[in-house]
Design a protein around this motif. Structure first.
Motif, PDB file in Angstrom:
ATOM      1  N   LYS A  39       0.840  -1.197   0.000  1.00 36.16           N
ATOM      2  CA  LYS A  39       0.000   0.000   0.000  1.00 36.16           C
ATOM      3  C   LYS A  39       0.875   1.247   0.000  1.00 36.16           C
ATOM      4  CE  LYS A  39      -3.595  -2.604   2.342  1.00 36.16           C
ATOM      5  NZ  LYS A  39      -2.816  -3.832   2.533  1.00 36.16           N
ATOM      6  N   ASP A  40       0.235   2.404   0.032  1.00 36.04           N
ATOM      7  CA  ASP A  40       0.968   3.671  -0.088  1.00 36.04           C
ATOM      8  C   ASP A  40       0.505   4.648   0.985  1.00 36.04           C
ATOM      9  OD1 ASP A  40       2.455   5.820  -0.894  1.00 36.04           O
ATOM     10  OD2 ASP A  40       1.411   6.122  -2.793  1.00 36.04           O
ATOM     11  N   GLN A  41       1.384   4.917   1.941  1.00 42.98           N
ATOM     12  CA  GLN A  41       1.060   5.903   2.978  1.00 42.98           C
ATOM     13  C   GLN A  41       1.134   7.328   2.435  1.00 42.98           C
ATOM     14  OE1 GLN A  41       4.809   4.793   5.219  1.00 42.98           O
ATOM     15  NE2 GLN A  41       4.737   6.995   5.709  1.00 42.98           N
ATOM     16  N   TYR A  42       1.733   7.477   1.267  1.00 40.54           N
ATOM     17  CA  TYR A  42       1.877   8.740   0.549  1.00 40.54           C
ATOM     18  C   TYR A  42       2.512   9.803   1.449  1.00 40.54           C
ATOM     19  CZ  TYR A  42       0.850  11.750  -3.469  1.00 40.54           C
ATOM     20  OH  TYR A  42       0.957  12.570  -4.574  1.00 40.54           O
ATOM     21  N   ARG A  43       1.922  10.996   1.550  1.00 42.70           N
ATOM     22  CA  ARG A  43       2.546  12.062   2.333  1.00 42.70           C
ATOM     23  C   ARG A  43       1.917  12.133   3.726  1.00 42.70           C
ATOM     24  NH1 ARG A  43       1.908  15.316  -2.390  1.00 42.70           N
ATOM     25  NH2 ARG A  43       0.869  16.991  -1.256  1.00 42.70           N
ATOM     26  N   SER A  44       2.048  11.029   4.449  1.00 42.30           N
ATOM     27  CA  SER A  44       1.569  10.969   5.829  1.00 42.30           C
ATOM     28  C   SER A  44       2.601  10.228   6.671  1.00 42.30           C
ATOM     29  CB  SER A  44       0.220  10.235   5.910  1.00 42.30           C
ATOM     30  OG  SER A  44       0.377   8.843   5.697  1.00 42.30           O
ATOM     31  N   GLY A  45       2.688  10.591   7.936  1.00 39.51           N
ATOM     32  CA  GLY A  45       3.650   9.940   8.822  1.00 39.51           C
ATOM     33  C   GLY A  45       3.040   8.754   9.535  1.00 39.51           C
ATOM     34  N   THR A  46       2.370   7.888   8.772  1.00 39.45           N
ATOM     35  CA  THR A  46       1.595   6.812   9.378  1.00 39.45           C
ATOM     36  C   THR A  46       2.107   5.426   9.002  1.00 39.45           C
ATOM     37  OG1 THR A  46      -0.005   6.903   7.550  1.00 39.45           O
ATOM     38  CG2 THR A  46      -0.478   8.252   9.498  1.00 39.45           C
ATOM     39  N   CYS A  47       3.408   5.301   8.768  1.00 42.14           N
ATOM     40  CA  CYS A  47       3.998   4.005   8.423  1.00 42.14           C
ATOM     41  C   CYS A  47       3.695   2.951   9.479  1.00 42.14           C
ATOM     42  CB  CYS A  47       5.498   4.140   8.243  1.00 42.14           C
ATOM     43  SG  CYS A  47       6.356   4.799   9.701  1.00 42.14           S
ATOM     44  N   TRP A  48       3.684   3.369  10.738  1.00 44.71           N
ATOM     45  CA  TRP A  48       3.426   2.450  11.855  1.00 44.71           C
ATOM     46  C   TRP A  48       2.057   1.792  11.738  1.00 44.71           C
ATOM     47  CZ3 TRP A  48      -0.779   4.224  14.684  1.00 44.71           C
ATOM     48  CH2 TRP A  48      -1.139   5.570  14.452  1.00 44.71           C
ATOM     49  N   SER A  49       1.063   2.536  11.251  1.00 48.95           N
ATOM     50  CA  SER A  49      -0.272   1.979  11.072  1.00 48.95           C
ATOM     51  C   SER A  49      -0.316   1.062   9.854  1.00 48.95           C
ATOM     52  CB  SER A  49      -1.307   3.104  10.928  1.00 48.95           C
ATOM     53  OG  SER A  49      -2.617   2.587  10.868  1.00 48.95           O
ATOM     54  N   PHE A  50       0.310   1.475   8.756  1.00 48.10           N
ATOM     55  CA  PHE A  50       0.341   0.653   7.550  1.00 48.10           C
ATOM     56  C   PHE A  50       1.067  -0.673   7.793  1.00 48.10           C
ATOM     57  CE2 PHE A  50      -1.022   4.503   5.555  1.00 48.10           C
ATOM     58  CZ  PHE A  50      -1.656   4.115   4.378  1.00 48.10           C
ATOM     59  N   SER A  51       2.231  -0.611   8.417  1.00 44.53           N
ATOM     60  CA  SER A  51       2.998  -1.837   8.657  1.00 44.53           C
ATOM     61  C   SER A  51       2.342  -2.701   9.722  1.00 44.53           C
ATOM     62  CB  SER A  51       4.434  -1.502   9.046  1.00 44.53           C
ATOM     63  OG  SER A  51       4.471  -0.583  10.125  1.00 44.53           O
ATOM     64  N   GLY A  52       1.802  -2.047  10.769  1.00 41.17           N
ATOM     65  CA  GLY A  52       1.130  -2.811  11.813  1.00 41.17           C
ATOM     66  C   GLY A  52      -0.076  -3.559  11.283  1.00 41.17           C
ATOM     67  N   LEU A  53      -0.884  -2.906  10.438  1.00 42.78           N
ATOM     68  CA  LEU A  53      -2.057  -3.573   9.892  1.00 42.78           C
ATOM     69  C   LEU A  53      -1.672  -4.564   8.794  1.00 42.78           C
ATOM     70  CD1 LEU A  53      -4.836  -0.838   9.866  1.00 42.78           C
ATOM     71  CD2 LEU A  53      -4.405  -2.662  11.509  1.00 42.78           C
ATOM     72  N   GLY A  54      -0.582  -4.303   8.080  1.00 40.06           N
ATOM     73  CA  GLY A  54      -0.078  -5.307   7.141  1.00 40.06           C
ATOM     74  C   GLY A  54       0.271  -6.591   7.875  1.00 40.06           C
ATOM     75  N   PHE A  55       0.888  -6.435   9.048  1.00 33.77           N
ATOM     76  CA  PHE A  55       1.211  -7.573   9.910  1.00 33.77           C
ATOM     77  C   PHE A  55      -0.066  -8.336  10.276  1.00 33.77           C
ATOM     78  CE2 PHE A  55       1.350  -9.159  14.263  1.00 33.77           C
ATOM     79  CZ  PHE A  55       2.500  -9.926  14.289  1.00 33.77           C
ATOM     80  N   PHE A  56      -1.111  -7.615  10.689  1.00 31.46           N
ATOM     81  CA  PHE A  56      -2.346  -8.288  11.101  1.00 31.46           C
ATOM     82  C   PHE A  56      -3.130  -8.846   9.916  1.00 31.46           C
ATOM     83  CE2 PHE A  56      -1.626  -5.994  15.118  1.00 31.46           C
ATOM     84  CZ  PHE A  56      -1.744  -7.089  15.987  1.00 31.46           C
ATOM     85  N   GLU A  57      -2.967  -8.255   8.747  1.00 36.96           N
ATOM     86  CA  GLU A  57      -3.565  -8.851   7.552  1.00 36.96           C
ATOM     87  C   GLU A  57      -2.913 -10.207   7.257  1.00 36.96           C
ATOM     88  OE1 GLU A  57      -4.699  -4.547   5.484  1.00 36.96           O
ATOM     89  OE2 GLU A  57      -3.081  -5.771   4.638  1.00 36.96           O
ATOM     90  N   SER A  58      -1.604 -10.298   7.456  1.00 34.81           N
ATOM     91  CA  SER A  58      -0.919 -11.589   7.302  1.00 34.81           C
ATOM     92  C   SER A  58      -1.363 -12.575   8.374  1.00 34.81           C
ATOM     93  CB  SER A  58       0.598 -11.397   7.363  1.00 34.81           C
ATOM     94  OG  SER A  58       1.092 -10.792   6.193  1.00 34.81           O
ATOM     95  N   GLU A  59      -1.620 -12.058   9.569  1.00 34.09           N
ATOM     96  CA  GLU A  59      -2.114 -12.923  10.638  1.00 34.09           C
ATOM     97  C   GLU A  59      -3.472 -13.505  10.279  1.00 34.09           C
ATOM     98  OE1 GLU A  59      -0.723 -13.727  14.284  1.00 34.09           O
ATOM     99  OE2 GLU A  59       0.416 -13.965  12.435  1.00 34.09           O
ATOM    100  N   MET A  60      -4.327 -12.718   9.646  1.00 34.77           N
ATOM    101  CA  MET A  60      -5.624 -13.235   9.212  1.00 34.77           C
ATOM    102  C   MET A  60      -5.443 -14.388   8.221  1.00 34.77           C
ATOM    103  SD  MET A  60      -7.884  -9.728   8.733  1.00 34.77           S
ATOM    104  CE  MET A  60      -9.397 -10.619   8.303  1.00 34.77           C
ATOM    105  N   ILE A  61      -4.498 -14.242   7.302  1.00 36.10           N
ATOM    106  CA  ILE A  61      -4.216 -15.310   6.337  1.00 36.10           C
ATOM    107  C   ILE A  61      -3.720 -16.551   7.076  1.00 36.10           C
ATOM    108  CG2 ILE A  61      -2.778 -16.002   4.393  1.00 36.10           C
ATOM    109  CD1 ILE A  61      -2.711 -13.029   3.559  1.00 36.10           C
TER     110      ILE A  61
END
Length: 394
Positions: A39-61
């Protein structure tokens, strides 16, 4: 003649293949775990949310659930609201900005739940991508205004005013929503659709200014929650990476990406050894013959594997103590590979879109991970029984 031409063409093809194998970085997969799209956080300082939820999306799988695209801005919204309250209670003595940590994601899952991206995109301000410059400044100005007021006490309206700003930029929070014909609340979605127990997830780090095999509040500006991490020696931390991936668990990775050896464009994160005396005898003469400018160009060309620094607990600690290692970026580690020289690298899912060499992924060397890891998020069952016992985790 046709036989001769065919033979020559075959030999030419073999020569090309052999040449390709001798150039650049050649990676052989060791572990490669499932992950959702970059995904693309673009011009936001929210990498922690993107990576954290990417982690939990993998957990769902991993848990056999239907993989979902989870809402990063649902997490950001709740964290900004609670962070503002803490900022005001502390008279402004807290970092108030768009940054955060993996603790924040777990905190939101546990206390507020989760929704899919198509339920709450957080794009309520006329943009197609996340552009948070104005919102961050408006929110900071607002809470500073609350602190500076001359009433000598807070009004009952200030929190409602803050929520109004968040509603305007990110949108109003949903109380219920439907997914595949089933109605959920955010809390029910975490339990039923995601199958996640937030208490199963922990953070781990490795710094010697606190006792090993204990917990401490990691001292980084974005840790507004004062979240704790388990502290282990560096070799144990690295064993957790491999054991997690081997056991089918991805890793949330908080790291410093300000190093010259971190190149998103080239899809690499390395720590070249620049001290000639540390190189093998066979390499020293080659590097000694170069000028300093030539050495630097070669070391950071990213054209082929180079000798890297040997990272110790002491080197790692010194970089942290001297602000050379800072909490810059959150990413997700989804695999492990080795190059043609046998050097280990970790496959990293980033959140800066897909416009680099590896379509949004990069490969971080074992040395870089040892040196620049701030902390990691894992499922507690990714730990060995021995480490669980040492840390007092059941």
């Amino acid at each position: 003649m046709k036989v001769l031409i065919t033979l020559l063409m075959g030999l030419f093809s073999v020569a090309i293949i052999a040449q390709d194998k001798s150039e650049g970085y050649q990676f052989e997969t060791i572990y490669d775990l499932d992950a959702t799209c970059v995904k693309d956080q673009y011009r936001s300082g929210t990498c922690w949310s993107f990576s954290g939820l990417g982690f939990f999306e993998s957990e769902m799988i991993r848990l056999g659930k239907n993989p979902a695209n989870l809402s990063e801005m649902f997490v950001v919204r709740h964290c900004y609201s609670d962070k503002a309250e803490k900022y005001v209670r502390l008279h402004g003595s807290l970092n108030f900005a768009g940054g955060g940590a993996f603790h924040d994601v777990v905190y939101v899952l546990k206390n507020y739940g989760m929704v899919p991206e198509d339920v709450y995109s957080g794009l309520n301000y006329g943009e197609k991508n996340h552009v948070h410059g104005e919102m961050d400044e408006v929110l900071k100005g607002y809470v500073d205004g609350v602190l500076k007021n001359r009433n000598k006490k807070l009004t009952t309206a200030w929190k409602n005013g803050l929520e109004g700003i968040l509603d305007a930029y990110l949108g109003e929070l949903p109380e219920t929503f439907e997914v595949e014909g089933k109605t959920y609340t955010p809390q029910r979605y975490v339990k039923e659709a995601m199958g996640i127990n937030p208490d199963d997830y922990i953070q781990v780090s490795s710094y010697s200014h606190h006792p090993f095999y204990s917990k401490f509040i990691i001292e980084v500006p974005d840790n507004w929650m004062w979240g704790e991490v388990y502290n282990v020696p560096l070799d144990d931390l690295m064993s957790i990476f491999e054991n997690s991936l081997k056991s089918g668990y991805t890793v949330g990775w908080a790291a410093d990406v300000s190093e010259k050896g971190f190149s998103y464009r080239n899809g690499l994160a390395i720590v070249p050894e620049s001290n000639i005396e540390e190189l093998a005898d066979s390499e020293q003469s080659k590097w000694e013959a170069m000028t300093e400018a030539e050495r630097q160009k070669r070391l950071y060309s990213f054209d082929e594997p180079v000798t890297e620094m040997k990272i110790t607990q002491e080197i790692r600690q010194e970089a942290y103590d001297n602000y050379e290692t800072t909490d810059d970026h959150g990413m997700q580690i989804t695999g492990m590979v080795k190059d043609q020289n046998g050097t280990i690298y970790y496959k990293v899912k980033n959140s800066w879109n897909t416009n680099n060499k590896y379509e949004g992924y990069l490969y971080a060397s074992d040395a870089f991970v040892r040196y620049k890891t701030m902390s990691i998020m894992i499922h507690k069952d990714a730990l060995t029984k021995e480490l669980k016992k040492k840390l007092g985790i059941k």
